[in-house]
Design an enzyme around this catalytic site. Sequence first.
Site, PDB file in Angstrom:
ATOM      1  N   SER A 135       0.881  -1.185   0.000  1.00 43.35           N
ATOM      2  CA  SER A 135       0.000   0.000   0.000  1.00 43.35           C
ATOM      3  C   SER A 135       0.906   1.219   0.000  1.00 43.35           C
ATOM      4  O   SER A 135       2.059   1.150   0.450  1.00 43.35           O
ATOM      5  CB  SER A 135      -0.853   0.001   1.270  1.00 43.35           C
ATOM      6  OG  SER A 135      -1.471   1.260   1.452  1.00 43.35           O
ATOM      7  N   TYR A 148      -1.885  -1.067  10.818  1.00 40.35           N
ATOM      8  CA  TYR A 148      -2.040  -1.395   9.393  1.00 40.35           C
ATOM      9  C   TYR A 148      -0.875  -0.816   8.577  1.00 40.35           C
ATOM     10  O   TYR A 148      -0.246  -1.528   7.786  1.00 40.35           O
ATOM     11  CB  TYR A 148      -3.376  -0.866   8.851  1.00 40.35           C
ATOM     12  CG  TYR A 148      -3.503  -1.027   7.357  1.00 40.35           C
ATOM     13  CD1 TYR A 148      -3.690  -2.294   6.796  1.00 40.35           C
ATOM     14  CD2 TYR A 148      -3.395   0.058   6.487  1.00 40.35           C
ATOM     15  CE1 TYR A 148      -3.780  -2.462   5.415  1.00 40.35           C
ATOM     16  CE2 TYR A 148      -3.478  -0.100   5.113  1.00 40.35           C
ATOM     17  CZ  TYR A 148      -3.667  -1.359   4.585  1.00 40.35           C
ATOM     18  OH  TYR A 148      -3.744  -1.532   3.215  1.00 40.35           O
TER      19      TYR A 148
END
Length: 264
Positions: A135, A148
């Site tokens: 990401s 995360y």
Amino acid sequence: MKALITGASSGIGEELAKIMAADGHSLILVARREEKLEFLATKLTQKYSVPVKFFKADLTNIQDREKLIEFSKTEGVDTLINNAGFGIAGRFAQTNLEKNLEMIELNISALVHLTRALVPGMIAKGDGRILNVASIAAFVPGAYMSVYYATKAFVHSHTVALSEELAGTGVTISGLYPGPTVTEFNQVAGVQGLDAFRKNMFMDAATVADIGYRGMQRGQLLILPGYKNKLIAALTKVLPVKVQARLIKIANGKRVEAAALHQS
Ligand SMILES: NC(=O)c1ccc[n+]([C@@H]2O[C@H](COP(=O)([O-])OP(=O)(O)OC[C@H]3O[C@@H](n4cnc5c(N)ncnc54)[C@H](OP(=O)(O)O)[C@@H]3O)[C@@H](O)[C@H]2O)c1
């Protein structure tokens, strides 16, 4: 050509499955929602006349992972796509500990487990591809989604380091670094209601998957879909880390507030 795609029941993984079946790859689709996998496998087999199998597995469960690895070795997987992952939004001190640990298990441990199990076979054959879906969050510290972001930083570091070890083996590894993408991710992370506020930041999952697939096929190490994500990645190289952290805190704070408003 046989590819294993984790998290193929929705979002980026589902789009990767469609693109790869259309390009003639045999596939093994993995996720927990068996009915979605079965539906997709049937559709792709009929449409593209390629064998598409599915394997129901909760990748946070070590036994499920071991059964999947055994199956993959029997099938002769030469392409591994570590895509399954999820996020948790909120103040760290108030988030659910079990969920945080489950996220680390999926985003990190499952990726390491599958890669470690399958990469020796690829090296022995002198051929193979690995695509790790990280990401844009991998490049910055992300308040209100701190665990995360940190899992994706792990994926990034591991991917780049492993690419050095794999040089000259015939096996390539790539990292895909999407920014906000229209999938089930935000709903799972608890930031629904956000899309309307930041709509222009979002890319569609099919475009992200297409860029990821083409990058992987070229053996490209860092795959950044879209100019906005390229710009963000470039900024992380020049802004001091404290400034980055503060900007993300402001942006994510708005996301979490918006979600709380939406849910109330
Ligand atoms: N969407 C974004 O904005 C965005 C941005 C950057 C990076 N990413 C990354 O992109 C990847 C794909 O996410 P997405 O956006 O496509 O979200 P998504 O639509 O929620 O897809 C996540 C996939 O992971 C699977 N999964 C979740 N938990 C699992 C478990 N315990 N065992 C096996 N499979 C599991 C889900 O299937 P089941 O529920 O059926 O198990 C689903 O197929 C993730 O790694 C995510 O971190 C997404």
